[in-house]
Design a protein around this motif. Sequence first.
Motif, PDB file in Angstrom:
ATOM      1  N   ASP A   5       7.266   9.239   6.032  1.00 53.26           N
ATOM      2  CA  ASP A   5       7.207  10.699   6.090  1.00 53.26           C
ATOM      3  C   ASP A   5       6.092  11.255   6.958  1.00 53.26           C
ATOM      4  O   ASP A   5       5.593  12.349   6.692  1.00 53.26           O
ATOM      5  N   ALA A   6       5.669  10.531   7.990  1.00 52.24           N
ATOM      6  CA  ALA A   6       4.621  11.064   8.860  1.00 52.24           C
ATOM      7  C   ALA A   6       5.085  12.383   9.467  1.00 52.24           C
ATOM      8  O   ALA A   6       6.054  12.439  10.208  1.00 52.24           O
ATOM      9  N   ASP A  11       0.860  -1.182   0.000  1.00 50.68           N
ATOM     10  CA  ASP A  11       0.000   0.000   0.000  1.00 50.68           C
ATOM     11  C   ASP A  11       0.896   1.231   0.000  1.00 50.68           C
ATOM     12  O   ASP A  11       1.593   1.509   0.979  1.00 50.68           O
ATOM     13  N   THR A  12       0.885   1.971  -1.103  1.00 51.66           N
ATOM     14  CA  THR A  12       1.778   3.129  -1.214  1.00 51.66           C
ATOM     15  C   THR A  12       1.398   4.239  -0.235  1.00 51.66           C
ATOM     16  O   THR A  12       2.264   5.020   0.164  1.00 51.66           O
ATOM     17  N   MET A  13       0.146   4.334   0.137  1.00 58.43           N
ATOM     18  CA  MET A  13      -0.243   5.327   1.131  1.00 58.43           C
ATOM     19  C   MET A  13       0.387   4.994   2.480  1.00 58.43           C
ATOM     20  O   MET A  13       0.919   5.873   3.171  1.00 58.43           O
ATOM     21  N   GLY A  68       4.326  19.654   6.923  1.00 57.72           N
ATOM     22  CA  GLY A  68       3.683  18.352   7.092  1.00 57.72           C
ATOM     23  C   GLY A  68       2.752  18.115   5.927  1.00 57.72           C
ATOM     24  O   GLY A  68       2.053  19.018   5.485  1.00 57.72           O
ATOM     25  N   GLY A  69       2.771  16.934   5.374  1.00 55.19           N
ATOM     26  CA  GLY A  69       1.989  16.678   4.182  1.00 55.19           C
ATOM     27  C   GLY A  69       1.104  15.480   4.330  1.00 55.19           C
ATOM     28  O   GLY A  69       1.336  14.615   5.165  1.00 55.19           O
ATOM     29  N   GLY A  70       0.075  15.404   3.502  1.00 57.60           N
ATOM     30  CA  GLY A  70      -0.815  14.261   3.500  1.00 57.60           C
ATOM     31  C   GLY A  70      -0.239  13.146   2.659  1.00 57.60           C
ATOM     32  O   GLY A  70       0.857  13.246   2.093  1.00 57.60           O
ATOM     33  N   HIS A  71      -1.010  12.074   2.557  1.00 61.76           N
ATOM     34  CA  HIS A  71      -0.516  10.888   1.868  1.00 61.76           C
ATOM     35  C   HIS A  71      -1.484  10.430   0.782  1.00 61.76           C
ATOM     36  O   HIS A  71      -1.445   9.269   0.373  1.00 61.76           O
TER      37      HIS A  71
END
Length: 959
Positions: free
Chosen positions: A469-470, A460-462, A478-481
Amino acid sequence: MADKQHLYLVDGSAYIFRAYHRLPPLTNPEGTPVGAVYGYTTMLWKLADDLHKADGPTHLAVILDKSSHSFRNDLYDQYKANRPDPPEDLVPQFPLIRDATRAFSLPVIEEPDVEADDMIASYARAATRRGWDVTIVSSDKDLMQLIGQCADGELEDGIETGGCIDMLDTMKSQRIGRDEVIEKFGVPPEQLGDVLALMGDSVDNIPGIFGVGPKTASKLIADHGTLTAALDSAADMKKSKLKERLIEHRADAELSRVLVTLKEDCPLPVALDDMKLDEVPTEPLAAFLETHGFTSLLRRLDAGSGSPDRPNNLNPAKAENKGTEAAAAGNSQPLPDMPAVDRSAYEAVTTMERLEHWILRAHEARLVAVDTETSALDAMRADLVGISLALGPNDACYIPLGHGGSDMFSDRPEQIDRDRALAALKPLLESDAVLKVLHNAKYDLTVLARHDIAVAPIDDTMIISFALDAGRSLDGIGGGHGMDELASRHLDHACLTFKEVCGTGKKAIPFGEVPIDRATEYAAEDADVTLRLHALLKPRLAIEGGTRVYERVDRSLVPVVAQMERHGIKVDRARLAKLSEEFAAETTRLEGEIHTLAGQEFTVGSPKQLGDILFDKLGHKGGRKGKSGQYSTDQTVLERLSGDGVEIADKVLEWRQLAKLKSTYTDALQAAINPDTGRVHTSYSLVGAQTGRLSSTDPNLQNIPIRTAIGRQIREAFVPEDGNVLLAADYSQIELRLAAHMAGVDALKEAFEQGEDIHNRTAREMFGEVDRDTRGRAKTINFAILYGISRWGLAGRLQVEPDEAQAMIDTYFQRFPGIQRYIMETLERVRERGYSETLFGRKTWFPRIRSKNQAERQGSERAAINAPIQGTSADIIKRAMVRMMPALETEGLAYDGERGVRMLLQVHDELVFELPKDMVDAAKPVIERVMAEAALPSVDLTVPLGVEIGTGPSWDAAH
């Protein structure tokens, strides 16, 4: 009787291909590809070391295929004719893999004209005849024919000495015995060969009987006992396709039975006694590691470590210094060497001939990206509209299955019948030999499970992105996935958006009405981008140390959570409706009291009107206006006013809580009941909280108040089906236990070991006495300290002066100096590295830990102090969830579709189950054991994990 011997036979070919797909294209100092060699070495090292440390295993050997020819090719010249040649960069690694095995001083066995499976069968039977137990390290279904076989050994001191055979699937960390074979195939191992003969094998090109799948084959053998009897039964069947096929293809089935039969009498080139398992030797392993540049493993060998898990100083092909860059920059990885996305290259698959072509190519590739398109976001209600596959950059297709206008008179475009297409895709999506790559796999697994397809194995790439990178992104915020965000961040590519394809507002159309050429661009791109992200992100796991937490915690959790969501939980609609009425009446009453206190009517739910009343009309102190020009009336402001004795603030807080509970739960839960199942199916996010905790949405079942009377009333509405009860299993004070372990606080560890009330111990240490007041203060301090609370924060919670709060903090650190040391060392590490780490290796990044803005910096520091503890707690309950159903299956307690234990909810430190009343006594000890031992063997805690279990006719009653 002498100690019993236990032989492990490793299916080396499976290890090789798993290692090849697991790691990036690494090269050694001479430029030879060694990615599979490195992965194989780490996997074999870990297996050998684990077995050496465990009780029982005594012997081990690796079995490989010597050549592609065997006696089966003489019987049937098309045997394995469809097998593709191994990847070009894997071929030169085969001899190095043999060298790696011998470097461990382990025998590697391969014989010409005999397959590895036959050698495994022969050694297994020879060992059991000597009274040895045998474990086959593989997940190959052909080898499952051997499981459960026990030899007739000699009697020694009146005790039978014959050995037995089982299997170990290291990918799933699962033991496979007789019961697991029956569960998977519907027949015991001794009848499995008959089932395999009927169903055939497209990968090995074993013909079987065309059109007979696993379920039909299993039923035929279960009903008739043998292949011959099943074939003979066709004569008495009613006219049907099955009857015709059984009669017409009888010879194919009989040939297939010979082909799937394992040869158990092969000559044994290495004596069983020569397979003795000893400790991993320093030499010649050190020489092998040094030759191929495996310096990180060499360092671990020098340090005496037995289980390396990630590379450091290798030379990744086409990306020198990639490991250093990854560790330092993470998101600023160089773009993979791939062509730009070309949507015109995608294919719309509308015939079975083309679908079978793509399926065959996917089998050959052993890796395929998969994505589903549906009619809605709710995976439990959405209709399947289409499936996309990708095998490489721009090498992707879309298979429309449910396109056509909603009007019954509308023309439906050409597409394959959905049931026929899914029947063809099912063997691919369930094949153990093909890795399926998905993004947010949980959704697709649920959609496909509703069509009787259990997708596995998966990446699962997410989840991979989250493991890496949490909390971290290029801009430091900070970024989403999500896939679109990751494509922009990592691939510099803007994906087609759903709105671009389906429109917005009144002009929006369902995806099933999108023209197929346009739908293909959108859907196939999703699979293409997922595969590209996998090529970039998966290698970083090994380089940056994310493999451990991804493989041991997160990846295995995805199907578990998907199943939990499908189970859902029943709620009492009538009870909820009554609560809604009661809450509505109470909010109306409160509104009247608030209006009386205000001296006028106004909209209580309006922050602007409330602020004007509180600070302008009533003249209360401390009102602050924001940029919008209106007063702030958030929770903090109202609680401060309440503390000052402002009655209207008390009433507004009470009104807000009731209004929120009514809208969020008692009203929303009624609307969330699935009409097909009669249950509520929440959606869990595996990437919603930076520390790794699961979060719940649609509806959110994790924020129902626990200790308030109103919250308990809502929990009373969660009920089991008739004849069942709910069981709640809760970790007791797990974060305090972890703090005691991680900070090395002997006083706290002693209290937990002796079962003492930890808050009583803290009260005694802090205040010299234990009463209701000191225990309450100690409890607040225990948890507040772990969240890095300031003197002012603690003063506010305890309603004391800041100086008194600071004195309490100082006293706490004096009594428990390990806690202060833990906090200081944690902050020092995070400032140095930029991230915190759990005991299982999960990283949480804090890009603002050195911010010049004091509020940002202190906020990051507070979060960084708690993240290792809360994250480890989250990892532990996740590990418990992954192990729970296999443990229950072993005891015959797992839900079989009609009856058994179902895991329904995960709420912070609690798991909620539904089960028949008569299974409670048997299930309780299993659930408690799995939860208590969830950290093992990766982490051996110095404090016990306490688990509290209750049952009852509602969720509330189970507490």
